[in-house]
Design a protein around this motif. Structure first.
Motif, short mmCIF file in Angstrom:
data_model
loop_
_atom_site.label_atom_id
_atom_site.label_comp_id
_atom_site.label_asym_id
_atom_site.label_seq_id
_atom_site.Cartn_x
_atom_site.Cartn_y
_atom_site.Cartn_z
N ASN A 1 0.85 -1.19 0.00
CA ASN A 1 0.00 0.00 0.00
C ASN A 1 0.89 1.24 0.00
O ASN A 1 1.71 1.42 0.90
CB ASN A 1 -0.91 0.01 1.23
CG ASN A 1 -1.87 1.18 1.21
OD1 ASN A 1 -2.74 1.27 0.34
ND2 ASN A 1 -1.73 2.09 2.16
N TRP B 1 -4.10 -5.69 8.52
CA TRP B 1 -2.95 -4.90 8.08
C TRP B 1 -1.63 -5.56 8.45
O TRP B 1 -0.56 -5.12 7.98
CB TRP B 1 -3.04 -3.49 8.66
CG TRP B 1 -3.96 -2.60 7.89
CD1 TRP B 1 -5.25 -2.28 8.22
CD2 TRP B 1 -3.70 -1.95 6.64
NE1 TRP B 1 -5.79 -1.46 7.26
CE2 TRP B 1 -4.87 -1.25 6.28
CE3 TRP B 1 -2.60 -1.89 5.81
CZ2 TRP B 1 -4.95 -0.49 5.12
CZ3 TRP B 1 -2.68 -1.14 4.64
CH2 TRP B 1 -3.85 -0.45 4.30
N ASN C 1 2.94 -0.90 4.39
CA ASN C 1 2.28 0.39 4.21
C ASN C 1 3.32 1.51 4.16
O ASN C 1 4.06 1.73 5.12
CB ASN C 1 1.30 0.61 5.36
CG ASN C 1 0.59 1.94 5.26
OD1 ASN C 1 -0.14 2.19 4.30
ND2 ASN C 1 0.79 2.80 6.24
N CYS D 1 -0.19 0.65 9.54
CA CYS D 1 -1.44 0.87 8.80
C CYS D 1 -1.56 2.37 8.53
O CYS D 1 -0.84 3.18 9.13
CB CYS D 1 -2.63 0.36 9.60
SG CYS D 1 -3.01 1.37 11.06
#
Length: 331
Positions: free
Chosen positions: A13, A246, A251, A261
Motif C-alpha cells: 500500500n 494490516w 504500508n 497501517c
C-alpha cells in the motif's frame, strides 16, 4: 536477495497523494495532525519507491494506492503499469467514492488486473449517503456503479461499503435490495470510526441499549443477502481483540515512512467507544534511509505483526476500534 514468499507482505500500500476530491467528516484525512500539505506524488518519486521495494513487490499479491481516492491521481494507470512490469501477477483492487468513474477510467481498469472495485455508498438515498460526505453526489455515484457493471461486465466484483450508524441502520435490508438492482456483488458493513464526539454518539457498537436491536437487524440482513445472492460482511457490536488484516501489508506513507497501517502513519484523536484516544502514530523505518526488506524483517516489526496475526493487539493498537472488530468487517 529476494525474500521468501512466506516472509513477504501480501499487500503493498503506497500513499500516492495527501488529498481527496471530497471532504468526508468521518475520514482520517480531515483529522490528521502534522499531515503533509495536500499534494500528488510525482512519477519520478513513485518510480524510485518502486525500485526500492521491488523484491517485496515481486512476491506480493495486491497493490493498493491511497490515501483516499486513487482515481484522482493523474498518473494512477501509469503507476499500475510500472508495478505490473515488476510483477505481472499483481492485482490492483480499487476503493473509490465513485465520483470520478467515467468511460475512460473504466476502459483503463478493464485492460488491467482489477479483481474488485469497492464503492463507498452508505445508503439508498441522497439524504443518507451525503450526510457525512461533503461534495458527494449520490445520484452520480449510482449512475457510475451502473456504468461500471455495464462496461466491466462480470469480470470484476463490485463491492459496496455501508458505514453503519444510528441514522441509516434501519435501512440496511432495504439497502441490500437497492444494491442488487445496481448489480453489486458484495456489501461490506463497517462501523463508524469516530473522530468527533457527535460521531461517537451515533456509533452502534458498545451501546447496551441498542445492541439487541442492531443484532436483529444484522440477522435479518444476513437472510436477505442470502436470498439475493449478495456476499455480506458485518462487524461485531462488542469490542473483542481480533488482531488486524494490516499485519499482512507493507504500508508506505507519502514521506516513505513504514507504519503498520494508514491510521498509525500520523497523529489522530479519535473515540474508542466513549473514551477519547490520542494516537501518536508509529514508524518502523523509512525506505529512503533503510532497505525496505530489512525494515520488513526487523525484529520489532516482525514481532509486531506476529502479535496481530495471533489475534492480539500491540500497545499502539490496543485501543483501535478496527483491531477490536467493530469497524472493519473484512476478516
Amino acid at each position: 536477495m529476494a525474500p521468501e514468499a512466506a516472509s513477504s507482505p501480501r499487500l503493498m500500500n503506497v500513499e500516492i497523494m495527501t488529498t481527496c476530491n471530497l471532504r468526508c467528516s468521518h475520514c482520517k484525512l480531515q483529522h490528521a495532525r502534522n499531515a503533509p500539505a495536500r499534494a500528488f506524488m510525482s512519477m519520478e518519486r513513485f518510480s524510485g519507491i518502486l525500485d526500492a521495494i521491488r523484491p517485496l513487490v515481486m512476491d506480493a499479491e495486491e497493490f493498493m494506492f491511497s490515501t483516499a481516492e486513487p482515481l484522482l491521481h493523474p498518473d494512477l494507470f501509469r503507476m499500475m503499469d510500472l508495478v505490473a512490469d515488476v510483477n505481472p501477477r499483481m492485482t490492483f483492487p480499487i476503493q473509490t467514492n465513485g465520483m470520478l468513474v467515467d468511460e475512460t477510467v473504466l476502459e483503463n481498469l478493464r485492460t488491467r488486473t482489477v479483481p474488485w472495485i469497492s464503492f463507498a455508498l452508505d445508503g439508498d438515498s441522497a439524504e443518507i449517503a451525503e450526510s457525512y460526505k461533503r461534495g458527494f453526489d449520490f445520484h452520480r455515484a449510482v449512475d457510475n456503479i451502473v456504468k461500471t457493471r455495464r462496461i466491466l461486465g462480470g469480470h470484476v466484483t463490485i463491492r459496496s461499503v455501508f458505514v453503519a450508524h444510528k441514522a441509516n441502520i434501519n435501512t440496511l435490508s432495504r439497502y441490500l435490495l437497492f444494491c442488487k438492482r445496481l448489480g453489486i456483488d458484495a456489501v461490506d458493513v463497517n462501523g463508524l470510526f469516530c473522530f468527533t464526539e457527535d460521531q461517537a454518539l451515533n456509533a452502534l457498537y458498545e451501546r447496551d441499549a441498542d445492541i439487541a436491536e442492531v443484532d436483529a437487524i444484522f440477522q435479518h440482513a444476513r437472510h436477505v443477502a442470502e436470498q439475493l445472492g449478495i456476499c455480506l460482511q458485518l462487524p461485531t457490536l462488542r469490542k473483542k481483540q481480533l488482531g488486524c488484516e494490516w499485519a499482512r501489508a507493507f504500508n508506505i506513507d507519502y514521506s516513505g515512512s513504514i507504519s503498520p497501517c494508514p491510521l498509525l502513519s500520523n497523529q489522530y484523536g479519535y473515540y474508542f467507544g466513549k473514551e477519547r484516544v490520542e494516537s501518536s502514530g508509529i514508524s518502523f523505518g523509512n525506505i529512503d534511509k533503510q532497505p525496505p526488506f530489512d525494515i520488513w524483517l526487523s525484529p520489532t516489526f516482525r514481532d509486531f505483526r506476529a502479535y496481530l496475526l495471533a489475534g492480539h493487539l500491540p500497545l499502539a493498537c490496543s485501543r483501535c476500534p478496527e483491531g477490536h472488530g467493530v469497524i472493519c468487517s473484512n476478516r
